[in-house]
Design a protein around this motif. Structure first.
Motif, PDB file in Angstrom:
ATOM      1  N   ARG A  58       0.846  -1.202   0.000  1.00 54.71           N
ATOM      2  CA  ARG A  58       0.000   0.000   0.000  1.00 54.71           C
ATOM      3  C   ARG A  58       0.876   1.244   0.000  1.00 54.71           C
ATOM      4  O   ARG A  58       1.938   1.254   0.623  1.00 54.71           O
ATOM      5  CB  ARG A  58      -0.902   0.004   1.227  1.00 54.71           C
ATOM      6  N   ARG A  73      -6.815   1.683  -0.531  1.00 56.76           N
ATOM      7  CA  ARG A  73      -7.797   1.692   0.563  1.00 56.76           C
ATOM      8  C   ARG A  73      -8.653   0.428   0.580  1.00 56.76           C
ATOM      9  O   ARG A  73      -9.583   0.313   1.375  1.00 56.76           O
ATOM     10  CB  ARG A  73      -8.742   2.889   0.369  1.00 56.76           C
ATOM     11  N   MET A  74      -8.344  -0.479  -0.335  1.00 53.06           N
ATOM     12  CA  MET A  74      -9.206  -1.657  -0.478  1.00 53.06           C
ATOM     13  C   MET A  74      -9.161  -2.526   0.783  1.00 53.06           C
ATOM     14  O   MET A  74      -8.104  -2.774   1.350  1.00 53.06           O
ATOM     15  CB  MET A  74      -8.700  -2.457  -1.670  1.00 53.06           C
ATOM     16  N   LYS A  75     -10.316  -3.006   1.196  1.00 53.67           N
ATOM     17  CA  LYS A  75     -10.384  -3.877   2.371  1.00 53.67           C
ATOM     18  C   LYS A  75      -9.924  -5.288   1.971  1.00 53.67           C
ATOM     19  O   LYS A  75     -10.144  -5.737   0.846  1.00 53.67           O
ATOM     20  CB  LYS A  75     -11.827  -3.959   2.885  1.00 53.67           C
ATOM     21  N   ARG A  76      -9.314  -5.961   2.939  1.00 51.75           N
ATOM     22  CA  ARG A  76      -8.765  -7.285   2.671  1.00 51.75           C
ATOM     23  C   ARG A  76      -9.710  -8.252   1.939  1.00 51.75           C
ATOM     24  O   ARG A  76      -9.288  -8.909   0.981  1.00 51.75           O
ATOM     25  CB  ARG A  76      -8.316  -7.928   3.979  1.00 51.75           C
ATOM     26  N   ALA A  78     -11.890  -7.759  -0.154  1.00 59.60           N
ATOM     27  CA  ALA A  78     -12.142  -7.376  -1.550  1.00 59.60           C
ATOM     28  C   ALA A  78     -10.961  -7.723  -2.460  1.00 59.60           C
ATOM     29  O   ALA A  78     -11.098  -7.775  -3.687  1.00 59.60           O
ATOM     30  CB  ALA A  78     -12.424  -5.874  -1.635  1.00 59.60           C
TER      31      ALA A  78
END
Ligand code: ADP
Length: 223
Positions: A58, A73-76, A78
């Motif tokens: 990131r 910013r993607m959540k795990r 996803a």
């Protein structure tokens, strides 16, 4: 973001734990269908940039949009869905040496829940594209270095990704094998796949004539 960009990298800095700044303030847009060569000395930040695009790392600051999604910013949960549409060819993604060529390519489909005849057809289509259709039952260890790299490519493209990221895909290959791999990438690009390929091989870039982005000590110096 400009609507035409598939990848938008805006003022991205990446600092690894320990304080080392691997990338400094990089801004770069890549359009759908482009073939981009990422070049620069060893340690320039090429792998880091590819890892940021794939959401493997990131950014410390700045943002990266891929296909309209903010990957930093993607959540795990996803991430697996996001990566389905990206073919990754990275040095540290090893082949499974205790499985057949066929099974190595089948695995990513299985993980996505594609099974049975449909999966087998897609595996064969991918192996056909990289010229390994006759070697389905072989173990990867019996393949040459160039063939193993082609197998890695088949595994990366079996999900028919719109974007392929390749980190030094021709490293350790002699010239004929390297050209072979590059011809394959060019063929993918001709059918609309977007490619970002890191390489330090200037002759290769010259010969294939894609867009060149040059990094030096984490800074963008060209492209
Ligand atoms: P390249 O692909 O151009 O050789 P990298 O992106 O691998 O460059 O590395 C850029 C810089 O970041 C190098 O100085 C490298 O040592 C450092 N680096 C890469 N990965 C890590 C990590 N996981 N932790 C700390 N430093 C790293």
């Amino acid at each position: 973001m400009t609507s035409a960009a598939l990848i938008e990298i805006a003022e991205v800095t990446k600092r690894y734990p320990g304080g080392h700044e691997a990338l400094s303030n990089i801004s770069l847009n890549i359009k759908p269908g482009e073939m981009v060569f990422l070049t620069g000395h060893s340690g320039a930040g090429k792998s880091t940039l590819l890892k940021l695009i794939a959401a493997i790392e990131r950014p410390t600051s700045g943002h990266i949009m891929v296909n309209g999604q903010n990957v930093g910013r993607m959540k795990r949960p996803a991430l697996p869905f996001f990566r389905r549409n990206i073919g990754l060819i990275f040095q540290d993604h090893k082949l499974l040496y205790d499985r057949s060529v066929f099974d190595n390519v089948l695995l990513p489909l299985h993980i996505q829940g594609v099974i049975g005849n449909d999966a087998a057809k897609r595996v064969r289509a991918a192996l056909d594209k990289v010229g390994l259709l006759g070697r389905e039952r072989a173990r990867p260890i019996t393949l040459s270095g160039g063939e193993q790299q082609r197998l890695c490519i088949a595994r990366a493209i079996v999900s028919r990704p719109a974007l392929v990221l390749a980190d030094e895909p021709t490293a350790n290959l002699d010239d004929a094998y390297a050209r072979d791999i590059m011809d394959m990438f060019r063929a993918f690009n001709e059918v609309g796949v977007t490619l970002v390929i890191s390489t330090h091989d200037q002759d290769l870039i010259h010969r294939y004539g894609g867009r060149k982005v040059t990094l030096a000590y984490g800074k963008q110096v060209e492209g």
